[in-house]
Design a protein around this motif. Structure first.
Motif, PDB file in Angstrom:
ATOM      1  N   GLU A 260       9.448  15.528  -5.330  1.00 33.04           N
ATOM      2  CA  GLU A 260       8.314  15.876  -6.187  1.00 33.04           C
ATOM      3  C   GLU A 260       7.022  15.237  -5.671  1.00 33.04           C
ATOM      4  N   GLU A 261       6.027  16.071  -5.451  1.00 37.30           N
ATOM      5  CA  GLU A 261       4.717  15.586  -5.029  1.00 37.30           C
ATOM      6  C   GLU A 261       3.911  15.228  -6.276  1.00 37.30           C
ATOM      7  N   MET A 262       3.299  14.052  -6.255  1.00 38.89           N
ATOM      8  CA  MET A 262       2.577  13.536  -7.408  1.00 38.89           C
ATOM      9  C   MET A 262       1.134  13.221  -7.008  1.00 38.89           C
ATOM     10  N   LEU A 263       0.189  13.626  -7.835  1.00 32.22           N
ATOM     11  CA  LEU A 263      -1.214  13.292  -7.593  1.00 32.22           C
ATOM     12  C   LEU A 263      -1.436  11.831  -7.945  1.00 32.22           C
ATOM     13  N   LEU A 264      -1.838  11.046  -6.959  1.00 33.78           N
ATOM     14  CA  LEU A 264      -2.076   9.622  -7.172  1.00 33.78           C
ATOM     15  C   LEU A 264      -3.472   9.385  -7.742  1.00 33.78           C
ATOM     16  N   ALA A 265      -4.499   9.947  -7.087  1.00 32.67           N
ATOM     17  CA  ALA A 265      -5.879   9.732  -7.541  1.00 32.67           C
ATOM     18  C   ALA A 265      -6.828  10.671  -6.805  1.00 32.67           C
ATOM     19  N   HIS A 266      -8.040  10.767  -7.352  1.00 31.05           N
ATOM     20  CA  HIS A 266      -9.142  11.493  -6.715  1.00 31.05           C
ATOM     21  C   HIS A 266     -10.097  10.453  -6.133  1.00 31.05           C
ATOM     22  N   PHE A 267     -10.661  10.753  -4.974  1.00 30.13           N
ATOM     23  CA  PHE A 267     -11.526   9.813  -4.268  1.00 30.13           C
ATOM     24  C   PHE A 267     -12.785  10.483  -3.748  1.00 30.13           C
TER      25      PHE A 267
ATOM     26  N   SER B 169     -19.286  11.612   4.550  1.00 25.85           N
ATOM     27  CA  SER B 169     -18.912  11.611   3.132  1.00 25.85           C
ATOM     28  C   SER B 169     -17.735  12.547   2.961  1.00 25.85           C
ATOM     29  N   VAL B 170     -16.748  12.093   2.219  1.00 26.67           N
ATOM     30  CA  VAL B 170     -15.539  12.896   2.037  1.00 26.67           C
ATOM     31  C   VAL B 170     -15.063  12.796   0.592  1.00 26.67           C
ATOM     32  N   ARG B 171     -14.696  13.936   0.039  1.00 23.69           N
ATOM     33  CA  ARG B 171     -14.116  14.004  -1.307  1.00 23.69           C
ATOM     34  C   ARG B 171     -12.707  14.545  -1.136  1.00 23.69           C
ATOM     35  N   TYR B 172     -11.731  13.821  -1.715  1.00 30.41           N
ATOM     36  CA  TYR B 172     -10.349  14.232  -1.510  1.00 30.41           C
ATOM     37  C   TYR B 172      -9.456  13.808  -2.665  1.00 30.41           C
ATOM     38  N   SER B 173      -8.271  14.407  -2.689  1.00 30.78           N
ATOM     39  CA  SER B 173      -7.220  14.036  -3.629  1.00 30.78           C
ATOM     40  C   SER B 173      -6.046  13.518  -2.810  1.00 30.78           C
ATOM     41  N   HIS B 174      -5.435  12.434  -3.301  1.00 31.76           N
ATOM     42  CA  HIS B 174      -4.328  11.791  -2.577  1.00 31.76           C
ATOM     43  C   HIS B 174      -3.037  12.064  -3.335  1.00 31.76           C
ATOM     44  N   PHE B 175      -2.109  12.719  -2.653  1.00 36.98           N
ATOM     45  CA  PHE B 175      -0.802  13.046  -3.216  1.00 36.98           C
ATOM     46  C   PHE B 175       0.262  12.208  -2.529  1.00 36.98           C
ATOM     47  N   VAL B 176       1.293  11.835  -3.269  1.00 35.67           N
ATOM     48  CA  VAL B 176       2.388  11.027  -2.715  1.00 35.67           C
ATOM     49  C   VAL B 176       3.728  11.551  -3.208  1.00 35.67           C
ATOM     50  N   LYS B 177       4.774  11.143  -2.475  1.00 33.40           N
ATOM     51  CA  LYS B 177       6.151  11.362  -2.910  1.00 33.40           C
ATOM     52  C   LYS B 177       6.783   9.989  -3.000  1.00 33.40           C
ATOM     53  N   THR B 178       7.392   9.696  -4.138  1.00 34.85           N
ATOM     54  CA  THR B 178       7.969   8.375  -4.360  1.00 34.85           C
ATOM     55  C   THR B 178       9.365   8.259  -3.759  1.00 34.85           C
TER      56      THR B 178
ATOM     57  N   LEU C 288       1.924   0.160   0.035  1.00 34.81           N
ATOM     58  CA  LEU C 288       2.114   1.556  -0.350  1.00 34.81           C
ATOM     59  C   LEU C 288       3.344   2.145   0.335  1.00 34.81           C
ATOM     60  N   ASN C 289       3.636   1.685   1.540  1.00 32.66           N
ATOM     61  CA  ASN C 289       4.804   2.144   2.279  1.00 32.66           C
ATOM     62  C   ASN C 289       6.103   1.787   1.566  1.00 32.66           C
ATOM     63  N   LYS C 290       6.085   0.709   0.785  1.00 35.24           N
ATOM     64  CA  LYS C 290       7.281   0.302   0.045  1.00 35.24           C
ATOM     65  C   LYS C 290       7.582   1.219  -1.136  1.00 35.24           C
ATOM     66  N   ALA C 291       6.553   1.897  -1.656  1.00 38.02           N
ATOM     67  CA  ALA C 291       6.723   2.715  -2.848  1.00 38.02           C
ATOM     68  C   ALA C 291       6.771   4.216  -2.564  1.00 38.02           C
ATOM     69  N   TYR C 292       6.159   4.639  -1.451  1.00 39.81           N
ATOM     70  CA  TYR C 292       6.026   6.078  -1.186  1.00 39.81           C
ATOM     71  C   TYR C 292       6.637   6.452   0.151  1.00 39.81           C
ATOM     72  N   VAL C 293       7.327   7.603   0.161  1.00 38.40           N
ATOM     73  CA  VAL C 293       7.934   8.081   1.402  1.00 38.40           C
ATOM     74  C   VAL C 293       7.023   9.068   2.134  1.00 38.40           C
ATOM     75  N   ARG C 294       6.072   9.622   1.414  1.00 38.76           N
ATOM     76  CA  ARG C 294       5.162  10.608   2.009  1.00 38.76           C
ATOM     77  C   ARG C 294       3.813  10.504   1.334  1.00 38.76           C
ATOM     78  N   SER C 295       2.781  10.747   2.117  1.00 38.34           N
ATOM     79  CA  SER C 295       1.412  10.715   1.620  1.00 38.34           C
ATOM     80  C   SER C 295       0.682  11.916   2.190  1.00 38.34           C
ATOM     81  N   LYS C 296      -0.072  12.595   1.346  1.00 37.83           N
ATOM     82  CA  LYS C 296      -0.838  13.750   1.804  1.00 37.83           C
ATOM     83  C   LYS C 296      -2.224  13.709   1.154  1.00 37.83           C
ATOM     84  N   VAL C 297      -3.231  13.945   1.964  1.00 35.14           N
ATOM     85  CA  VAL C 297      -4.600  13.990   1.472  1.00 35.14           C
ATOM     86  C   VAL C 297      -5.102  15.418   1.580  1.00 35.14           C
TER      87      VAL C 297
END
Length: 120
Positions: free
Chosen positions: A92-99, A77-86, A55-64
């Motif tokens: 641009e912040e992009m929503l990767l997935a919901h977890f 138990s945790v519910r979260y959304s994972h955002f990344v910057k490519t 994931l480090n090879k594709a994204y410069v930033r990660s935010k949960v």
């Protein structure tokens, strides 16, 4: 630190895209059962470290962004959304997935995980 604080600190860190940081949070005997929109995978210590490195090879930033977190003894138990910057578009912040994940903590580390995800 409480189990809930450990999980919160994990998701606030860069562990998801930094294998060196990940090593600080996961137990050597970790097992993660992950049901994703692409199927089931079971991950161990090495495969989780490798995923963070990839994931480090594709994204410069990660935010949960955590929307729910519930603690009971050593289970969180945790519910979260994972955002990344490519790398291609770091502005641009992009929503990767919901977890949603359930973590068991052992020796102040993530030990046993059950996770479901859906790509946005």
């Amino acid at each position: 630190m409480s189990p809930k604080e450990i999980v919160q600190k994990f998701y606030k860190s860069d562990a998801l895209i930094d294998s060196e940081v990940m090593k600080d949070f996961i137990h050597p005997e970790i097992v993660l059962d992950w049901n994703s929109s692409k199927g089931f995978i079971q991950m161990n210590y090495d495969s989780i470290i490798n995923l963070a490195a990839e994931l480090n090879k594709a994204y410069v930033r990660s935010k949960v962004r955590i929307s729910h977190i519930v603690a009971e003894n050593d289970l969180i138990s945790v519910r979260y959304s994972h955002f990344v910057k490519t790398i291609e578009n770091p502005r641009e912040e992009m929503l990767l997935a919901h977890f949603i994940a359930i973590w068991q903590i052992k020796d102040n580390k993530l030990y046993r995980g059950y996770q479901m995800s859906q790509i946005s």
